[in-house]
Write an enzyme that holds these catalytic residues in place. Structure first.
Site, PDB file in Angstrom:
ATOM      1  N   ASP A  10      -6.339 -12.576  -2.824  1.00  0.00           N
ATOM      2  CA  ASP A  10      -5.597 -11.314  -2.909  1.00  0.00           C
ATOM      3  C   ASP A  10      -5.042 -11.161  -4.328  1.00  0.00           C
ATOM      4  O   ASP A  10      -3.941 -10.634  -4.541  1.00  0.00           O
ATOM      5  CB  ASP A  10      -4.477 -11.269  -1.866  1.00  0.00           C
ATOM      6  CG  ASP A  10      -3.993  -9.846  -1.562  1.00  0.00           C
ATOM      7  OD1 ASP A  10      -4.604  -8.884  -2.069  1.00  0.00           O
ATOM      8  OD2 ASP A  10      -2.996  -9.704  -0.826  1.00  0.00           O
ATOM      9  N   LEU A  28       6.469  -9.032  -1.467  1.00  0.00           N
ATOM     10  CA  LEU A  28       5.266  -9.591  -2.057  1.00  0.00           C
ATOM     11  C   LEU A  28       4.198  -8.514  -2.174  1.00  0.00           C
ATOM     12  O   LEU A  28       4.042  -7.663  -1.285  1.00  0.00           O
ATOM     13  CB  LEU A  28       4.740 -10.754  -1.224  1.00  0.00           C
ATOM     14  CG  LEU A  28       5.518 -12.066  -1.324  1.00  0.00           C
ATOM     15  CD1 LEU A  28       5.080 -13.026  -0.223  1.00  0.00           C
ATOM     16  CD2 LEU A  28       5.326 -12.705  -2.689  1.00  0.00           C
ATOM     17  N   ALA A  29       3.428  -8.556  -3.263  1.00  0.00           N
ATOM     18  CA  ALA A  29       2.411  -7.533  -3.528  1.00  0.00           C
ATOM     19  C   ALA A  29       1.198  -8.206  -4.152  1.00  0.00           C
ATOM     20  O   ALA A  29       1.002  -8.187  -5.362  1.00  0.00           O
ATOM     21  CB  ALA A  29       2.965  -6.453  -4.458  1.00  0.00           C
ATOM     22  N   GLN A  84       0.848  -1.197   0.000  1.00  0.00           N
ATOM     23  CA  GLN A  84       0.000   0.000   0.000  1.00  0.00           C
ATOM     24  C   GLN A  84       0.887   1.252   0.000  1.00  0.00           C
ATOM     25  O   GLN A  84       1.865   1.323   0.737  1.00  0.00           O
ATOM     26  CB  GLN A  84      -0.904   0.008   1.232  1.00  0.00           C
ATOM     27  CG  GLN A  84      -1.677  -1.268   1.467  1.00  0.00           C
ATOM     28  CD  GLN A  84      -2.934  -1.361   0.630  1.00  0.00           C
ATOM     29  OE1 GLN A  84      -3.448  -0.364   0.154  1.00  0.00           O
ATOM     30  NE2 GLN A  84      -3.437  -2.568   0.460  1.00  0.00           N
TER      31      GLN A  84
END
Length: 365
Positions: free
Chosen positions: A256, A289-290, A128
């Site tokens: 996600d 990680l995204a 974010q």
């Protein structure tokens, strides 16, 4: 009509399902083909994108995402936003509103919005962006909720003033989830007492478990009834998933998923961030990680690979997320429920998917 091995609320039967938009009858038939397994359609409460598009783009992105995930057995979902500027969040919500109001042909039912931020901790941002984090206010929540129905909200509940928002959000029908939080164990317990209902992608984006400082993870393992987890086997080690399965009765899986889902390796968008898909995972340029490229059918196979029996794995991808949102006519194969179904072969690969009785074309591009 479908026939095969059917997972009903009372357990497995060999039989047939008669349906239109809803399930009209389930009857036993010992002559049914036991090689086909019929499960409730998957319900994914944390989805950012797929097929090269991101929910934050607004416009028709939500419909594209709903169609892409339906081909993998997802029959209902929450379109999930990123922390972003106010204008960007409003653009995303305006894009989601018509998809929520009317299910796109060939797509999953968009049940509402999961607002993942912007009311987060700057110390636990993950993917974010820091420059868009703001302190929460009910005026802002109500203005977003008026554009598109918010069903779940990720909140760093330890931030000053956020704890007091929880009962007010609950009154709007919003399930508050503790996440992207730098809070202590005590902060997590206080949030649950105030009415928080779950945890966003357990272990990720929150203070970890230490035997001297149990953190938000400790609060979840000790007290939670519900929590999300990303079972892609990259966000959380299998051993930690097993620990959570023993501790949290209704732990449920989410993807996600990002715009890179279903796409070749390369560069993609995750809100205002640039992310990179490589070797089955998605990362920022920093290497963090995204999000993921997980789909719910792969989540099912991963849960089974961890040792869960198929019924338990199904519950964690259908029944529990439905119950979490109060969607009692989804997530189960029962007379009168929506005809949301995924038919699997012996390798647990989808061979047919039905959303509210509509057969999804699994070969569509």
């Amino acid at each position: 009509m479908l026939s095969g091995r059917i997972l009903t609320p009372a357990g497995w039967i060999k039989g047939r399902i008669d349906f239109d938009q809803r399930i009209r009858q389930i009857s036993e038939d010992q002559g049914a083909d036991g090689r086909l397994t019929i499960l409730p359609g998957f319900i994914d409460l944390h989805v950012h994108g797929a097929a090269g598009v991101d929910i934050m783009q607004g416009g028709g992105a939500g419909a594209t995402v709903a169609r892409a995930h339906a081909k993998h057995g997802t029959t209902a979902m929450l379109g999930t936003t990123m922390t972003a500027t106010d204008n960007s969040i409003r653009r995303a919500l305006n894009g989601l509103a018509p998809v929520i109001a009317a299910r796109p042909a060939g797509g999953a039912r968009m049940l509402g919005v999961h607002l993942e931020g912007p009311f987060l901790s700057i110390h636990r941002l993950g993917a974010q962006p820091a420059d868009a984090v703001v302190m929460g206010s009910m005026d802002l929540v109500r203005s977003y909720h008026a554009i598109a129905p918010i069903r779940a909200m990720t909140l760093a509940t330890e931030v000053d003033g956020h704890l007091d928002l929880i009962p007010q959000m609950n009154a709007l029908g919003i399930r508050v989830q503790i996440g992207h939080s730098n809070g202590s164990y005590e902060d997590g317990v206080a949030a649950l007492k105030a009415g928080a209902a779950g945890f966003t992608h357990l272990y990720n984006g929150m203070t970890g478990l230490n035997h001297y400082k149990p953190g938000i993870v400790g609060a979840a393992l000790a007290h939670a009834e519900y929590a999300e987890i990303i079972p892609d086997l990259q966000h959380v080690d299998p051993g930690a998933i097993r620990a959570a399965l023993r501790a949290i009765p209704r732990l449920y899986g989410v993807t996600d998923a990002t715009s890179a889902t279903g796409m070749p390796d390369g560069e993609y968008a995750l809100g205002s961030q640039r992310v990179y898909k490589c070797v089955g995972c998605v990362r920022l340029a920093t290497g963090s990680l995204a999000g993921s490229v997980l789909t719910m059918d792969q989540a099912l196979r991963n849960f089974v690979g961890l040792g869960l029996d198929l019924a338990d794995a199904s519950h964690r991808l259908s029944l529990y997320p439905a119950d979490y949102l109060g969607e009692m006519e989804r997530g189960r194969l029962a007379t009168g429920a929506w005809a949301d179904m995924v038919v699997l072969n012996e390798e647990l690969q989808p061979v047919a998917v039905f959303v509210e009785g509509e057969a999804i074309d699994l070969t569509a591009t």
